[in-house]
Design a protein around this motif. Structure first.
Motif, short mmCIF file in Angstrom:
data_model
loop_
_atom_site.label_atom_id
_atom_site.label_comp_id
_atom_site.label_asym_id
_atom_site.label_seq_id
_atom_site.Cartn_x
_atom_site.Cartn_y
_atom_site.Cartn_z
N PHE A 1 0.64 0.29 15.31
CA PHE A 1 1.46 2.00 15.93
C PHE A 1 3.37 1.49 16.25
O PHE A 1 3.68 3.01 15.41
N PRO A 2 3.89 0.98 15.85
CA PRO A 2 4.96 1.03 15.28
C PRO A 2 5.44 2.19 13.91
O PRO A 2 6.28 3.24 13.76
N TYR A 3 4.79 2.13 13.33
CA TYR A 3 4.65 2.56 11.68
C TYR A 3 4.76 4.41 12.06
O TYR A 3 4.55 4.66 11.29
N GLN A 4 4.19 4.48 12.93
CA GLN A 4 3.60 6.02 13.35
C GLN A 4 2.46 6.79 12.02
O GLN A 4 3.18 7.69 11.50
N PRO A 5 1.59 5.74 11.60
CA PRO A 5 1.63 6.55 10.22
C PRO A 5 0.78 7.59 10.10
O PRO A 5 0.04 8.26 11.22
N LYS A 6 0.65 8.19 9.35
CA LYS A 6 -0.81 9.39 9.00
C LYS A 6 -1.86 9.17 8.69
O LYS A 6 -2.94 10.02 8.45
N GLN A 7 -1.77 8.29 8.10
CA GLN A 7 -3.73 7.60 7.72
C GLN A 7 -3.74 6.15 7.36
O GLN A 7 -2.47 5.58 7.24
N ILE A 8 -4.72 5.16 8.14
CA ILE A 8 -4.96 4.00 8.41
C ILE A 8 -6.22 3.85 7.87
O ILE A 8 -7.47 4.45 8.18
N LEU A 9 -6.25 2.55 6.71
CA LEU A 9 -6.96 2.36 6.22
C LEU A 9 -7.42 0.78 6.78
O LEU A 9 -6.33 -0.39 7.07
N ILE A 10 -8.40 0.70 6.79
CA ILE A 10 -8.96 -0.52 7.45
C ILE A 10 -9.55 -1.40 6.63
O ILE A 10 -11.02 -0.96 6.46
N TYR A 11 -9.03 -2.38 6.15
CA TYR A 11 -10.22 -3.39 5.91
C TYR A 11 -10.54 -5.21 6.32
O TYR A 11 -9.50 -5.84 6.20
N CYS A 12 -11.26 -4.97 6.79
CA CYS A 12 -10.93 -6.37 7.76
C CYS A 12 -13.32 -6.38 8.16
O CYS A 12 -13.84 -5.07 8.72
N GLY A 13 -13.74 -7.87 8.30
CA GLY A 13 -15.24 -7.81 8.95
C GLY A 13 -15.41 -9.13 8.43
O GLY A 13 -16.04 -10.49 8.76
N GLU A 14 -14.64 -9.14 7.55
CA GLU A 14 -15.54 -10.76 6.31
C GLU A 14 -15.32 -11.88 6.64
O GLU A 14 -16.37 -12.87 6.69
N ASN A 15 -14.20 -12.15 7.26
CA ASN A 15 -13.72 -13.73 7.66
C ASN A 15 -13.91 -13.35 9.04
O ASN A 15 -14.34 -14.52 9.28
#
Length: 220
Positions: free
Chosen positions: A92-106
């Protein structure tokens, strides 16, 4: 006297809070991000990468996408629970225009008791948190990748990928990015030449595939 006692008690509470915070997983990584941002202010409204080591180790990701402004806040070994815990620090601090998520393997590798359904539920929780504060920000989930060292988890990974894709299908401003299938041989096994010696993390050939698959989804 009472004032001194109150100050002493408050001091103990602060010390206790800081001690507990420092015992949280990846606390040092988050502090490193904070320090980095204090030394050099991050760009406004970037494309934000969050997740585990496949993003963390992509240190030269900006060179793969020179026409885009990217901030990488992946931290190696993290699970979706960690992204949820630190959302207020790394999203949230970055106020991104787009978010990419890579997570779940671990998440899957952390315990045999963690099911694909549990991982999908964790993603839904994270997505819900993002939607509360960033209702219109595009969010893309990069599918779990197949790696030689985690072949035993591939069946679960396929369920996670399928169910997340289904979940996002009717959600506005979302995308599911499939890097899983381009990394398989004709026999549906991980392509070993895409990985470094640990057979878990990718080399430049692996990231070249990710570049090709991911780039069409990025916002200018």
């Amino acid at each position: 006297m009472q004032l001194k006692k109150l100050v002493f008690i408050v001091g103990l509470l602060v010390v206790g809070f800081l001690t507990n915070a420092q015992q949280l997983p990846f606390y040092a990584d988050i502090q490193a991000f904070n320090k980095q941002d204090s030394v050099q202010a991050p760009p406004q409204h970037p494309i934000l990468l969050i997740g585990s080591s496949s993003f963390t180790r992509w240190q030269d990701v900006q060179s793969y996408f020179p026409g885009y402004v990217i901030v990488n806040r992946g931290f190696g070994g993290s699970t979706l629970l960690d992204l949820i815990r630190y959302a207020d620090n790394i999203i949230f601090p970055y106020q991104p225009k787009q978010i990419l998520i890579y997570c779940g393997e671990n998440d899957l590798s952390s315990s045999n008791a963690v099911t694909a359904e549990m991982v999908v539920d964790r993603f839904k929780t994270l997505f819900g948190m993002i939607r509360v504060k960033l209702p219109n920000t595009p969010v893309a989930f990069v599918s779990l990748k197949p790696s030689p060292s985690r072949q035993q988890l591939m069946a679960k990974m396929e369920v996670v990928n399928k169910d997340v894709k289904k979940y996002l299908k009717d959600k506005p401003h979302t995308a599911f990015i499939d890097v899983y299938h381009p990394m398989l041989t004709k026999e549906n096994l991980p392509i070993t030449t895409l990985f470094v010696e640990d057979n878990l993390h990718m080399n430049a050939q692996g990231y070249a595939i990710w570049k090709k698959v991911i780039e069409p989804y990025l916002l200018k």
